[in-house]
Each structure stands twice: as C-alpha cells, then as structure tokens.
Write an enzyme that holds these catalytic residues in place. Structure first.
Site, PDB file in Angstrom:
ATOM      1  N   HIS A 110       0.865  -1.115  -0.135  1.00 12.52           N
ATOM      2  CA  HIS A 110       0.081   0.105  -0.004  1.00 12.52           C
ATOM      3  C   HIS A 110       0.856   1.189   0.136  1.00 12.52           C
ATOM      4  CE1 HIS A 110      -3.886   2.138   0.483  1.00 12.52           C
ATOM      5  NE2 HIS A 110      -3.251   2.737   1.288  1.00 12.52           N
ATOM      6  N   GLU A 157      -2.252  -5.711  -4.795  1.00  9.63           N
ATOM      7  CA  GLU A 157      -2.840  -5.288  -3.467  1.00  9.63           C
ATOM      8  C   GLU A 157      -4.141  -5.804  -3.468  1.00  9.63           C
ATOM      9  OE1 GLU A 157      -2.575  -1.098  -1.111  1.00  9.63           O
ATOM     10  OE2 GLU A 157      -3.621  -1.170  -3.140  1.00  9.63           O
ATOM     11  N   ASN A 195      26.217 -22.756  -7.476  1.00 11.02           N
ATOM     12  CA  ASN A 195      26.964 -23.571  -7.357  1.00 11.02           C
ATOM     13  C   ASN A 195      26.394 -24.715  -6.442  1.00 11.02           C
ATOM     14  OD1 ASN A 195      29.390 -24.569  -8.733  1.00 11.02           O
ATOM     15  ND2 ASN A 195      30.115 -24.827  -6.678  1.00 11.02           N
TER      16      ASN A 195
END
Lengths: 156, 680
Positions: free
Chosen positions: B46, B68, B416
């Site tokens: 918000h 939202e 990795n």
C-alpha cells in the site's frame, strides 16, 4: 568569452620543444608546478610515476617521451597539466604552459597526412592563428594504449 | 512536479518495501494461515503504491494496486494462499523491483506487465466466483460509493482493520480537511508537500479525492486525508500549515463509527469488533500523550545518509591521517615537549575518530543475505530440488565497500551449491538422506576478519572426477595428481576454465567459473578455501578483511624509494648474513627456521636505479602466501605504520606486484607491494 561565437574552442596552450600545443580547457582540471614524482616500476617508459595531488594519487606522463622527443632537464617553467577524461585523471609534463586563448573553429584544419615519419593519431588538427601554429591534441589517443601498441609495432 | 529531490528517498524506500514484501511473502509461504504476515505485506504494498503514484510512476502504482487486490482477497479469506498464487505475486514483486531499478538508473519505470496484470486479475476473479456473496465487506463498500465525499464510507476492509488496530498499538486516527488558497498555482505540488509531511508523522490511509486524482489536480480547493499517527493533532496541524499557500487545516479525531449504514448491515462479529475499536478510541487520547512523550525520541535515532557523503568524510579523514603522520614526524624531529604531547593527544583522538567513521561505514551483511531466501526458493523450483536455507550471523557487520563487492561471488557459490552440490530429492532418498537438502549461510567475526561460510549437505566433491578433469584440461599432470592433498584438489575447481558439471545447465555454465569468485575475493584482500566430504557435503569458506581503506604496513626503503608491505602478509623481518645465502637452481635461498625460503631482490624486481649495497648483512622481509614463503631483500626497514590505501587511478590499472599506493607523512607517494604476486 564572446557569446556570439559559440564555436570557439577555449584552449590551454603549452610548449614542447619549439612547438605549441593546445588542449581544450574542458579537459584540463589544473596546472601544477613540478614536485616529487614517485616512480612506478614496470610501466610504459613514458609513465613518469605518480604524485600526490591533494590527496589523490595521480599518474604522470612525460609528454616528451610519449611523443618520442628528446628528454630535457626540468626547469622552473616545467609544468604538469592535469587532464581529466573518461574517469582517468592524468598529469602531462610539458616544457611550459602559459596561455589560454579562444580558437575559432574555422581556424582549425585537419592534421597533415604525415607528421614526421610516424602517422600519429593523437593530433586532432592544426590551428593557424595569425602568426602562430597550434597543434590540437586528441587526448583520448594520448592516453589510451591503442597508440602505445601502435608505437610498439612501429618500433618493431 | 519537481520531484527530483525526493527521488533518492523514494528509491531507497521502495527498495526497502520490496525487500519487506519478499521477506514476508516467504514467511507467508511457510505459514499460509498467518494473517499478520498478510497485513505486513499489504502495508508495504500500500505504501509503495501511494509513493509511486505520488511520484508519478503510474505503471508501478498500477501493478502494486493489482497485487494489493489479490492480497486483499487473501486477507479477507476469500482466497487460500497457494504456491501458484504466490508465484504470481513473487513475479509481480520482481517486476516491481525491476521498475524501481529502472527508475534508479534514470528510467521512467515503465514496463509491459499486461500478462501479469491479467494473471493477477484472474486470481482475483476466480476467487470472487467461488465465494460469491459470503463476504460482507465488498457489497457494503460498493453501496457506499454513492456518497464519495464521506471518507469513512469508502474504506475497504483492510483499511478498516488498520484503523481499528491502530489504537491498540498506541496510534490515533485523524481526519484532516485541508483547503488550499484560491490563488494556489501548483496544487499538485502542495498536495505532494502535505503528503510528505504527513508521511513523516504517520501513515496516510486514505484520501478523498484519491491520490491519483490529487496528483492530476482533479480537485477543487480542498481535500480530505485519513492519517494514522502517534503525533498530536495540533502538531500535525502546525506542520501542515507550514506549507505555503494552504488556506486552512481542520484536524479532527476520526472514528469508524461515523460510517453511517455500517452498523445495521454488517455482521454481528464486525459490529462487536468495531465497538471494541470505538471504546479504544475513547481511551486513546490519555494513553496517547504518555506514549508520545516517551517514544518520540527513540523513533528518531537513525538517519539515512548518502554513501557518497560518508565516502567524502572518509576521504577528508584520510587527509587528516596523512597530516597527522606529518605532524608526528615534525614533532619527533623538533623534540619540543609540548608539541609532542599535543600531537600525541591528537593521534589518540583521531584514532578514536577513525574507529567511529569506520563503524559508521559498517553495514550488516544482512543487506546481502536478505536476497538469498528468495533466490534459493526460485532456484530450487527451477531445479526440482527441495532445499532448506538457514542463515546465521546476518547481523555481522562489514565495511560498505566490501558489502558492495561480496554479493556476486556469494550468489555464484550458492548457485553452485544448489546446482552441483545438493542432489535431487529421489537421489537423496536413495542415499539415505532426507529429501530436503540443507544449505547454510554463516557469517561471523574473528580478529580483523570476517568469515562467511556456505555449507551444504549435498554430494560433495568427487576427487577422482576433479583430477581427471584437471589432467584432461592440462591444469596438472598425472604425476602431480597423485601427490595432491584433498584441499589442493578442491582448490583446482577454482582454476580458470574449470567446470565439473557434465552438462551445462541453465543455472551454472554461464561462462563464469569459480575462478572469477576466487579472483574477486582475492582482489578484496581475502581468500577462499574449500572443504568437502564425498557424499556428505561441502563447505566453502571465505575470509575477508573488515575494511579495505586503512591497512597496517611495514615501510621499507630501497635506495631512495619507499615501499609499503602489508603487515597481513609479513611473517617477520630478519637481518641475515650474506654468507648464509645459498643457491638452489640458480636462485638465492636462505634457511629460515629449518625451511628453505627463496629470496627476491626488490631492487631487481622494481628496477630501482642505483648501485647495489655491498654489505655484510642484508635486511629481509619474510612474507607468505598461503603455505608458501619468500624473503624480500630491502635496504632498510623504516617501521610499521597505518596507511590509507589509495588506488593508482584508472590509468595505471595493472602494475606488476603493486596493489596500490599511499601518501606518507611528508606528502610523497609510496607504493604498496602486492606480495601475493611475488610468490608464484
């Protein structure tokens, strides 16, 4: 600076041997007197070393060596012109630096095809100003290794 | 509107909100029923929406808005949290981040997010169909749209909750009615300034007209804002009045009970909570004043400082350290007692100052670590692996310069570990391991160093495979291979052009190997070691210096030239008899405590002009690189000193055996020797 002619190049004039060279003021951040230079080993021969420029370690190029001229003793008039470009700050040792002038654009001509025996691309052009002949430097090519490599191949 | 000066703040804060979105979303994924998490997420989203709309980044605001909506549905329990939904939300957060980064690099923050918005819409819609009618909040807010001037009537469920809960947390709700002067020229700018002030004091929950409309000057002379704050109404009023061209500010306490039709239509439960909220409001003012008196100073104890300013401070301080060195020298040579005492005092004070400045530059490594949970989640998904990431020591502090550099190597090591280290769930099961692999990140201080460990319980490093590869790549010969210790074998995988992956996957095999990681870390003055047990897992351990800018060195002299050798690489200094120097393979060596140590004559290496000293004794600095040692022959030792590390500039980037320079007390430059490159 005259406002009516924006094409003027404001330039610092310096001397090397008997020739006069010009660098645009926009690329110059200062002119310094000679001071102690710390040699940096195993660098190109024209790299004179580094100095302490107000707390910033700044490399110094011996312009005579760079242009393949004979070495000369440093005198009272020897100066280091600090130039700044492409995030590189470098000092150039010159015999003397004494003038700031406006060069009208129309006075600038391209470099002659052959200057000496070597085709040097660090010369941007030549400006005829009344009785003076100024060599305009292309700093980019003075500083980058392109030219260094070219020089090396010329020297064989 | 001129918003440039707010841009930095906006970018910083947006990044923080995006980080908080990521963190909380990850938490939510672990505990899908944790609604406080949803509230946190919602709050960040918000605020982000509000900020970007105010700054005029419409795409950013729109996407946040859509996100939202989905979150709102989750919050209202119209939507169950599923991985599928979170994936889309995560992607939205990624896009938001890209937009913010784009803005940070001077762009407009525009991005084509149509597909994503559609997905978000679909989630939202799919939801509305299934839970049709059971939700009371939606119809109410719709019907209330008829009287838009009444702020209270347009509140959605989330905003209501925030308002209700605010009292419990010591906040109060204020309704501000702000009128601009009739001759106000830049209405949007004034609105922006007002919002700036309000957001410093609390959180703007709602405004009428909407922020977008205010932004586009789609309003007359006045607007209304709903603010949740800890500050007193009069304070706020005063602050807002400081903005020029404001006619009047009316501040009044806002009560949810003002909502006209709410109490009749809403379900009993809601009513109950609201009544509770109302009583809380009644009690609030008394409690409020106490709280503000106590808490206000605490909340303001940190400030955000641009890193450039800190760098500037550091540079100036370096100058001071250099001058301090000069003063020390002068005081020593003059032997003036009072001067010497003053300089000593100054040295002590500036030493303390140095610590403070260095500490100011210290940042918790969390700044780097915090993006890993998200990354690991995504990678694990892509690779079809199950991975549990544990982070320890995220509060460990490192100099900002190190923080900036260490991120990429760590990312690489984690990729990795995930790609080559940890096995697929089925394979793990066959090996008798839990299906879920574990990856641990651990950071801690030790002495003047910071250690970062990345450990996994994966397959470990296959010694044979590494050796075979190294031999076939010509890195080592067959004979050498047999004599290598385990550790030496593991170090091989960090040689350039080495990859043990049989096939190049999307994750690794991007043309960069571990050699880059090793180089980066070594360039920072650190080192990396690998330990591994086959089929049990591997540990990559990184050692880094705390700071990069001030180091202790031993100053030495060779003829007229001064050089600095970093203390960290010196074992000791010695004066040896020339007759003790022996020759092996045409190389000068000495017997140093039972070890044969090769000698390096610095005058030769650095081509120092001048005659060689013909002394009976010579001074040697014994240096080391890992297990290897060497002795550097110098003319004189000057002494130990703290110096400020400076680079040689962009022009001289790669000078052999020189890692940088420093400025000595006399103003001259001394070069710093990179002893690592002298030992082969």
């Amino acid at each position: 600076m005259p406002q009516d002619n924006k094409q003027d190049i404001k330039a610092i004039i310096f001397q090397l041997n008997d020739e006069e060279f010009a660098i645009s003021v926009q690329q110059v951040s200062g002119i310094e007197r000679m001071q102690h230079i710390t040699r940096v080993p195993q660098t190109a021969s024209f790299v004179k070393g580094v100095i302490n420029l107000r707390g910033v370690v700044t490399p110094i190029i011996d312009l005579r060596k760079r242009f393949g001229l004979d070495a000369a003793e440093f005198t009272d008039s020897t100066r280091m012109i600090i130039v700044y470009m492409d995030e590189m700050e470098v000092g150039l040792i010159v015999d003397a630096a004494y003038d700031v002038i406006d060069i009208p654009e129309e006075a600038v001509e391209p470099a002659p095809e052959v200057v000496g025996a070597v085709d040097v691309d660090y010369i941007e052009g030549v400006a005829k100003l009344e009785d003076r002949l100024l060599i305009l430097l292309n700093l980019n090519n003075v500083l980058t290794d392109e030219e260094v490599r070219a020089l090396k191949t010329v020297e064989g | 509107m001129e918003t440039n000066e707010y841009l930095e703040v906006f970018i910083d804060e947006s990044k923080e909100h995006i980080q908080s979105l990521n963190d909380h979303l990850l938490e939510l994924e672990k505990n899908p029923s944790d609604l406080t998490m949803v509230n946190e997420i919602f709050r960040s989203a918000h605020t982000l929406k509000g900020m970007s709309a105010t700054m005029g980044y419409q795409d950013l605001a729109d996407l946040t808005h859509k996100m939202e909506n989905v979150l709102d549905a989750v919050r209202n329990q119209q939507l169950m949290v599923t991985t599928a939904i979170l994936d889309v939300v995560f992607e939205a957060v990624d896009q938001l981040e890209e937009m913010v980064l784009d803005i940070a690099s001077g762009g407009e923050g525009r991005k084509d997010v149509v597909r994503l918005v559609e997905q978000l819409n679909a989630i939202e819609r799919g939801e509305a169909l299934s839970e049709d009618g059971s939700n009371t909040a939606a119809p109410i807010s719709e019907s209330d749209q008829q009287s838009p001037s009444n702020l209270a009537s347009t509140l959605d469920e989330f905003e209501m909750t925030v308002l209700r809960e605010s009292n419990d947390q010591g906040y109060q709700n204020l309704e501000l009615h702000i009128t601009l002067r009739e001759d106000c020229l830049l209405k949007a700018a004034r609105v922006f300034m007002v919002f700036e002030i309000l957001e410093q004091s609390g959180e703007v929950i709602k405004s009428a007209p909407t922020v977008q409309d205010l932004e586009e000057e789609k309003f007359e002379q006045s607007f209304t804002v709903l603010l949740v704050t800890k500050e007193k109404a009069e304070e706020i009023e005063k602050k807002v009045m400081k903005v020029s061209e404001i006619e009047s500010v009316k501040v009044q306490k806002f009560s949810i009970e003002q909502r006209p039709s709410q109490s009749d239509t809403s379900a009993d439960t809601t009513k109950a909570t609201e009544e509770k909220g109302a009583t809380a409001i009644a009690e609030a003012p008394v409690k409020q004043e106490k709280d503000t008196a106590k808490k206000a100073p605490v909340s303001n104890k940190t400030i955000r400082v641009n890193i450039d300013r800190l760098d500037a401070l550091m540079n100036l301080f370096e100058e001071l350290v250099i001058d301090r060195g000069r003063l020390e020298q002068i005081a020593d040579s003059l032997k003036h007692i009072e001067l010497q005492e003053t300089v000593e005092r100054m040295t002590r004070i500036s030493g303390d100052l140095q610590n403070i400045i260095l500490n100011m530059r210290m940042v918790p490594i969390d700044q780097v670590f915090n993006r890993f949970p998200r990354m690991v989640r995504q990678l694990a998904k892509d690779l079809g692996k199950q991975i549990n990431l544990e982070i320890e020591g995220a509060e460990t502090e490192l100099d900002r310069t190190v923080i900036d550099e260490i991120g990429d190597p760590l990312v690489h090591l984690i990729r990795n570990a995930l790609d080559h280290g940890i096995e697929l769930p089925d394979v793990r099961e066959q090996k008798g391991k839990p299906r879920e692999g574990s990856l641990k990140l651990n950071a801690y201080h030790s002495g003047n160093h910071v250690f970062i460990e990345i450990s996994d319980d994966g397959a470990g490093i296959n010694r044979e495979k590494v050796i075979n590869k190294a031999v076939s790549n010509g890195v080592i010969t067959n004979d050498q291979a047999e004599n290598l210790t385990e550790k030496q074998v593991y170090q091989l995988i960090m040689e350039s052009g080495f990859s043990t992956a049989d096939k190049i996957s999307d994750v690794s095999g991007r043309g960069v190997g571990l050699d880059v990681v090793k180089n980066t870390i070594e360039s920072l003055g650190g080192n990396i070691t690998i330990d591994s047990a086959f089929e049990k897992g591997s540990v990559f351990s990184i050692q880094l210096p705390l700071t990069l800018s001030i180091i202790s060195v031993m100053l030495v002299e060779i003829k007229e030239e001064k050089y600095a050798v970093p203390l960290s690489s010196i074992i000791e200094t010695a004066v040896i008899k020339k007759s003790n120097i022996m020759s092996a393979h045409n190389k000068k060596v000495i017997d140093f405590r039972g070890k044969v140590v090769p000698l390096i004559d610095l005058q030769d290496v650095f081509e120092v002009p001048g005659e060689k000293l013909d002394d009976e004794y010579c001074s040697v600095v014994i240096i080391r690189k890992g297990e290897k040692m060497a002795g550097l022959i110098v003319d004189t030792f000057i002494g130990q000193q703290e110096v400020v590390l400076k680079s040689l500039g962009n022009y001289l980037t790669d000078v052999f055996a020189i890692s940088g320079a420093t400025i000595l007390g006399d103003g001259q430059v001394a070069l710093i020797i990179d002893s690592n490159s002298l030992i082969v």
